[in-house]
Design a protein around this motif. Structure first.
Motif, PDB file in Angstrom:
ATOM      1  N   PRO A   1      13.800 -19.416  15.918  1.00 50.48           N
ATOM      2  CA  PRO A   1      13.056 -19.320  17.171  1.00 50.48           C
ATOM      3  C   PRO A   1      13.693 -20.050  18.351  1.00 50.48           C
ATOM      4  O   PRO A   1      13.704 -19.521  19.467  1.00 50.48           O
ATOM      5  CB  PRO A   1      11.690 -19.920  16.809  1.00 50.48           C
TER       6      PRO A   1
ATOM      7  N   PHE B   1       8.757 -12.740  19.161  1.00 50.13           N
ATOM      8  CA  PHE B   1       8.987 -13.909  18.311  1.00 50.13           C
ATOM      9  C   PHE B   1       8.078 -13.894  17.082  1.00 50.13           C
ATOM     10  O   PHE B   1       8.479 -14.314  15.994  1.00 50.13           O
ATOM     11  CB  PHE B   1       8.714 -15.208  19.086  1.00 50.13           C
TER      12      PHE B   1
ATOM     13  N   CYS C   1      10.434 -14.962  11.632  1.00 53.50           N
ATOM     14  CA  CYS C   1      10.946 -15.615  12.819  1.00 53.50           C
ATOM     15  C   CYS C   1       9.953 -16.729  13.161  1.00 53.50           C
ATOM     16  O   CYS C   1      10.105 -17.857  12.731  1.00 53.50           O
ATOM     17  CB  CYS C   1      11.145 -14.642  13.971  1.00 53.50           C
ATOM     18  N   LYS C   2       8.877 -16.380  13.877  1.00 55.75           N
ATOM     19  CA  LYS C   2       7.848 -17.373  14.150  1.00 55.75           C
ATOM     20  C   LYS C   2       6.579 -16.995  13.388  1.00 55.75           C
ATOM     21  O   LYS C   2       6.036 -15.904  13.554  1.00 55.75           O
ATOM     22  CB  LYS C   2       7.539 -17.443  15.638  1.00 55.75           C
TER      23      LYS C   2
END
Length: 335
Positions: free
Chosen positions: A169, A305, A329-330
Motif C-alpha cells: 500500500p 487500494f 493489498c489493503k
C-alpha cells in the motif's frame, strides 16, 4: 467495547475492554474503517500484551471533550492523525507532531488504536471527510499521506524517472503521488504478482518482477534510462543497498520502508555516485489536508487500494494472512 488486542503468542484476539472517554481537547470516534498496516506486523512483537493496535482509521464522532479545537459535534464523519502532540513546541508549530518530544502514538505507542469499536483522538489533528467520501476511503488517508510526504521529501517532480521497490500500500501510494506530480516514468517492483500488476491502477508506467530480472537493467528497458529516484518501500535488510546500486549517479534514494533491525550498507557506493538519501517518516498536518482535497476534487482515486474487508471478528485471521500476502493489498476492518 470490543477490541482486537495482542495475545500472549503475539497474535490478535477479540476481547472486551473499557470504553474510552474524551479528555480535554479530545474526541471519541466510533470506528467505521481501519486498515491493516504492514508496520503493525512488525510492531506487534514489541508492544504490550493486551494492547490495541490500528492507526489507519476513519469514524463518526460520538463524544466531544472540553476545550476542543474545531466545531465538532456527534455524527461528524472524520479521519485523524494517529498522533497527539503537545501543541506547544516548535515541531507541533511546524505541523510535524511526530517529532514532538511529548508526542503519543495512537495504535503504535501509548494510546490504544482503532482495531476496536471506539478510539480517542486529538481534535487538533482531526479532519472532516468531504461529502461523498466514504469511511473506507477516509481510512486510506493515512497511508496516502505517508506516500505524499515521501514523494515531497524526495523532491519528485516533472520528468523524474522513479523506481519504487515494494508494491504494498505505501509503495502504491508513492506511485500514485509520483505520477500526480508529473514523474515521467514510474516503475514498481514486487515479487507478489497481484501487488505488482496492480501498479497500473495507481499510475505505474511499468512493473518488474525482481525474482525474474535485475532491477537496473529491467528499469532501463522500460524507461530508457537509469532511475534518478529510487523509493525503498519494503523495510527489509539489504534493500537499501540494492537501491544504492540501482539508482543513477547523483540520484536520490528515499527510504520509506520501516526496518527496525540492523541493515548494513556500503557507504562508498553512495559516495562514488554522490547520492542524496532521505528517510521520511509519517507526515505533516498539511499532507492530510492535501490528500483530502485531492480526493474531494476527484484528482486521485484511492478506492482500488481496498481488496478485502473484514469485521472485528475476522481481523485476527486477516492479520495472520497478511504476513504472507497473496492477493491482498489493503485489508479494511469495519468494526
Amino acid at each position: 467495547m470490543r477490541a482486537a488486542v495482542i495475545a500472549e503468542d503475539r497474535t490478535l484476539e477479540v476481547a472486551e475492554v473499557n470504553d474510552p472517554a474524551p479528555g480535554p481537547g479530545e474526541l471519541v470516534l466510533a470506528v467505521k474503517g481501519c486498515g491493516i498496516c504492514g508496520s503493525d506486523l512488525k510492531v506487534v512483537e514489541h508492544l504490550p500484551i493486551g494492547y490495541t493496535m490500528g492507526h489507519e482509521f476513519s469514524g463518526e464522532v460520538v463524544a466531544v471533550g472540553a476545550d476542543t479545537e474545531g466545531n465538532w459535534k456527534s455524527g461528524d464523519a472524520v479521519c485523524a492523525l494517529p498522533l497527539v502532540g503537545c501543541g506547544n513546541c516548535q515541531h507541533c508549530w511546524d505541523t510535524l507532531p511526530v517529532h514532538c518530544p511529548h508526542s503519543e502514538m495512537i495504535g503504535t505507542g501509548k494510546r490504544p488504536g482503532a482495531y476496536a469499536e471506539y478510539v480517542t483522538v486529538s481534535s487538533a489533528q482531526t479532519f472532516r471527510l468531504p461529502e461523498g467520501c466514504g469511511y473506507d476511503v477516509g481510512a486510506l488517508v493515512e497511508p496516502l499521506a505517508v506516500g505524499l510526504h515521501a514523494v515531497d521529501t524526495a523532491g519528485i517532480g516533472a520528468g523524474d524517472n522513479v523506481l519504487i521497490v515494494g508494491a504494498g500500500p505505501v509503495g502504491l501510494a508513492v506511485a500514485l503521488w509520483a505520477r500526480h506530480v508529473g514523474a515521467r516514468s514510474v516503475v514498481v517492483s514486487d515479487p507478489v504478482a497481484v501487488r505488482r500488476d496492480s501498479g497500473a491502477d495507481f499510475g505505474a508506467t511499468g512493473v518488474i518482477d525482481p525474482a525474474a530480472e535485475e532491477l537496473g537493467p529491467a528499469f532501463e528497458r522500460l524507461a530508457g534510462a537509469a532511475p534518478n529516484v529510487v523509493m525503498e518501500a519494503v523495510g527489509k535488510p539489504g534493500i537499501i543497498q540494492t537501491c544504492i546500486e540501482t539508482v543513477a549517479h547523483r540520484g536520490r534514494v528515499a527510504v520509506v520502508g520501516i526496518c527496525s533491525g540492523p541493515d548494513p550498507i556500503i557507504p562508498v557506493c553512495a559516495s562514488l555516485k554522490e547520492l542524496t538519501m532521505t528517510f521520511p517518516v509519517y507526515y505533516r498536518h498539511q499532507d492530510y489536508a492535501h490528500t483530502l482535497a485531492m480526493i474531494d476534487q476527484g484528482r486521485i482515486n484511492p478506492a482500488p487500494f481496498i481488496t478485502h474487508t473484514v469485521d472485528l471478528d475476522g481481523l485476527p485471521g486477516a492479520f495472520e494472512a497478511v504476513k504472507s500476502p497473496t492477493d491482498q493489498c489493503k485489508v479494511m476492518v469495519r468494526p
